[in-house]
Structures are given as C-alpha cells and as structure tokens.
Write an enzyme that holds these catalytic residues in place. Structure first.
Site, short mmCIF file in Angstrom:
data_model
loop_
_atom_site.label_atom_id
_atom_site.label_comp_id
_atom_site.label_asym_id
_atom_site.label_seq_id
_atom_site.Cartn_x
_atom_site.Cartn_y
_atom_site.Cartn_z
N ASP A 11 -0.74 -1.49 18.86
CA ASP A 11 0.05 -2.43 18.05
C ASP A 11 1.44 -2.46 18.66
O ASP A 11 2.16 -1.46 18.62
CB ASP A 11 0.08 -1.93 16.60
N TYR A 228 5.33 9.76 11.15
CA TYR A 228 4.64 8.50 11.02
C TYR A 228 5.22 7.45 11.96
O TYR A 228 6.39 7.13 11.89
CB TYR A 228 4.71 7.97 9.58
N LYS A 231 -0.34 3.21 12.65
CA LYS A 231 -1.69 3.59 12.28
C LYS A 231 -2.52 3.87 13.52
O LYS A 231 -2.14 3.52 14.63
CB LYS A 231 -2.30 2.43 11.52
C1 F6R Z 1 1.09 -0.69 9.05
C2 F6R Z 1 0.63 -0.83 7.69
C3 F6R Z 1 1.54 -1.35 6.66
C4 F6R Z 1 2.89 -0.68 6.61
C5 F6R Z 1 3.74 -1.29 5.51
C6 F6R Z 1 5.16 -0.74 5.49
O1 F6R Z 1 0.03 -0.78 9.95
O2 F6R Z 1 -0.46 -0.55 7.42
O3 F6R Z 1 0.91 -1.27 5.40
O4 F6R Z 1 2.74 0.69 6.43
O5 F6R Z 1 3.81 -2.69 5.70
O6 F6R Z 1 5.72 -0.92 6.73
P1 F6R Z 1 7.23 -0.52 7.08
O7 F6R Z 1 7.40 0.91 6.72
O8 F6R Z 1 7.32 -0.80 8.55
O9 F6R Z 1 8.09 -1.45 6.27
MG MG Z 2 2.06 -2.84 12.88
MG MG Z 3 -2.92 -2.17 12.91
#
Ligand code: F6R
Ligand code: MG
Ligand code: MG
Length: 365
Positions: A11, A228, A231
């Site tokens: 990603d 973190y 993913k």
């Molecule tokens: C990323 C994912 C999303 C993020 C969420 C918060 O692959 O699964 O659910 O974890 O959108 O993202 P941030 O922390 O970047 O605002």
């Molecule tokens: Mg992403």
């Molecule tokens: Mg992804």
C-alpha cells in the site's frame, strides 16, 4: 526450465483515505514492469489493486527470493510513492519501511507470495488478494481447499489428491515454523490454525511428490516495524486442476464469509467478503474486509488471463450474508468480539488508558 510466479504487494497511497489505490500508481508500476519485460528480466506481469493495495503479479525464470525481482518491485513501489506524494494521496509510501533496498523485499514492508515449478501441459493458478485483513485470514479457506473433503471432493474421489497435502505453518510471533501432514495430523494442525493472528499457513505441498500447491504472504507489518504502520493485507497463489483441487474447489471456501481481523483501524473483526476486482473497494467503516480471485493459465511463463472469479452471481448470497454479518458485528460498536482483544489491536490507545488509570485502581476486598 522452471517458471516462477512472484506476487509482491504494498500500500503506497490511496484515495479517499485508505480506500482505493490511485490509477496513476498502477500506471507507473506497469511502466516499470513493462521495461523489465522488454529487458528480459520478467517474462510477463499483471498489475492490479485490491482496495488500497497495489499488487504486482510477475512471472519470470529467476527463482524465488531473487534479488533483481525483489529490487524491481521495490523500485516500482518507490516510484509510485513519489507520485503518491505529489498527489498527496493518503498513506503515501506507508508500506515502505526503508528508502534503500538491501537485497530482499522481506522485512522491508511489502508482502510477497512466490512459487517456482515446472509447468504442466496446462497450469491453472488462482491469485487471491485481500484488503483490510491479515495473513491468518487464509488459514480457514486454504485448509478447506487442501484438507476438507466437504469442500474438495477430489480428496475423496481423485487418486492423485487422495494422499493429501503437507502444510508449512509459521508461528509469526516466535518466528519459527512447523510442517504438518493432512489428513493424518488434521486435528493437531487445526489446534494451531484456529489461532489466526499467530499461526499462518505459508505453503502447501502435495505429499505424493512434494509439488508446490499454494504459497501465502505472511509478513506482519505491525510486528516488523515494532509499531503500527499499516495492514498486512495478504496475497496467495494457488495451483489447481489435475492433481490439485479443481478451480471450483479452490474458490469454494470463500462462499462462507468467515470472520477475520483487520477491519477499521486494524482493530475489528468482520466477515471476509468475496468480490469482483471492481468491488475490491472497502468503504463501509473502512470495510468489510475483501478478497478477490484472479484466475490465470500459465503458458511458457506467460500469464494468460485473468478471469475475475468472484464476479459470479453464485457468490451473491455470500456477499449478502457478509453484509448481514457486517451489520450484526457493527452493532457491537467498541465491544468484543467486534473489537479485537486489546493485545491484538494495531492501535495502542488501550494501554494509554490503563496507564492513566493505574493510580486509581484499588484492590477488591
Ligand atoms: C488502513 C485501515 C483503516 C485505517 C483508518 C485510520 O488500512 O484499515 O481502517 O486504520 O482509516 O487511518 P489513520 O490512522 O491513517 O487515520
Ligand atoms: Mg492504506
Ligand atoms: Mg490495504
């Protein structure tokens, strides 16, 4: 001469939020892989995306873990990251943990599934790509394909499958592995494989001759980076027909949208919805988790296809069920089992709460 299939994914940026890899990133990767094909490093390639993940599906003669192939993928993701930064895409370069390549893409952020084999007269393979989940999401479907006779009729009635398959299982917490043979050790294998966040199937081989049948990416980004950073949405390569499960047996387990970790903030369980590539775009609550399946024939190291295998009305009911289960799980809000147990969450706000409350806890008499 042997053929190698390498599926390497990362990603490196998406719209809007962690949604969809931008077409400009895919175009850049196509340009770079196209050049490598002209120069003879690659025999063929196909670039696609599953949600915010860009997938490079490559065929070549260089074998697994090849420095040039891994370097090529790393370079493609680095160049795509530059575009992602220009466009201010979300999570630009999020899965690249380093800006310099050091020989092997493992441990650098992207996920990789690879296999090398001597082509049969006709060699169908299915490439599975997931978004908003983790490598253990493949445990149940891969187990069913290669060990469950209620899924794969061939295990009972085809002599070439009847002796079963061997599973290489990684313990991703302790960085060790074990090989287990099915059907003989089925119950022991399931004792491990049920723990999907810890034990993951890495490879499956046919017991009769050791022939490779399946390969799964097992990188756990969150563990790799020590914090973190994104993913570990996994990919898998599965061979089918004539001594392997039929293509229809390979996709059959995904008709049941089982619960997997990785939905919203990598911290929620949700159903794995089988979708056509065009619907591999997780929107609702950043999900629910998706899986797509691209079928190819491998012909003299070339990719013939793909067939978009879940673009099939026969999967409509699985998608409906997944939507219903998604609704049911969502109603739990911040409660388990929708929210993952604290030690499996990718966000660490809970320990923060615990620190804050530490001085206020009293012993219960
Ligand atoms: C990323 C994912 C999303 C993020 C969420 C918060 O692959 O699964 O659910 O974890 O959108 O993202 P941030 O922390 O970047 O605002
Ligand atoms: Mg992403
Ligand atoms: Mg992804």
């Amino acid at each position: 001469m042997k053929t190698t299939i390498s599926v390497i994914k990362a990603d490196v940026g998406s719209i809007a939020g962690h949604g969809l890899a931008h077409p400009a990133l895919l175009a850049k990767c196509e340009e770079i892989l196209g050049k490598a094909k002209e120069e003879g490093l690659l025999e063929d390639f196909y670039v696609t995306n599953c949600g915010d993940d860009t997938e490079l599906i490559m065929t070549h003669r260089q074998g697994e873990e090849n420095e040039e192939i891994h370097g090529l993928a790393f370079n493609a993701f680095t160049e795509a990251t530059a575009i992602a930064k220009e466009l201010k895409l979300y999570g630009a370069g999020q899965d690249l943990l380093s800006d310099t390549f050091s020989g092997n893409i493992r441990g650098m952020g992207p996920g990789a599934a690879e296999m090398e084999f001597k082509e049969r007269p006709s060699d169908p393979v299915v490439i599975f790509c997931c978004d908003k989940t983790e490598p253990g999401a493949f445990n149940m479907p891969i187990f069913k394909m290669f060990a469950d006779p209620f899924t794969t009729a061939g295990l009972v009635i085809d002599p070439s499958l009847h002796n079963g398959f061997e599973f290489e299982i990684f313990d991703v917490m302790e960085h060790r592995k074990v090989k287990m043979s099915c059907p003989e050790e089925m119950y022991d294998a399931l004792a491990l494989l049920g723990s999907i966040s810890r034990y993951v199937i890495k490879r499956v081989t046919r017991k009769d001759d050791g022939e490779i049948a399946a390969s799964i990416s097992t990188e756990r980004l969150n563990l790799l980076a020590g914090q973190y950073v994104g993913k570990d949405d996994p990919v898998a390569i599965v061979r089918s027909q004539s001594g392997f499960p039929a293509a229809g047996e390979v996709v059959e387990p995904f008709a049941f949208p089982h619960l997997v970790g990785g939905w919203m903030r990598g911290s929620h369980n949700g159903p794995l919805m089988p979708v056509a590539q065009k619907n591999a775009y997780p929107v609702r609550f950043d999900g629910p988790p998706r899986v797509m399946a691209l079928g190819f024939q491998i012909a003299d190291c070339k990719l013939v296809g793909p067939a978009d295998m879940f673009d099939d009305p026969a999967y409509d009911r699985s998608r409906e069920l997944a939507s219903e289960v998604a609704e049911y799980m969502r109603r739990h809000g911040p409660f388990e089992p929708h929210r993952l147990p604290a030690d499996e969450m990718e966000y660490t706000s809970l320990p923060g709460v615990m620190e804050k409350l530490e001085g206020r806890f009293e012993d219960i008499d």
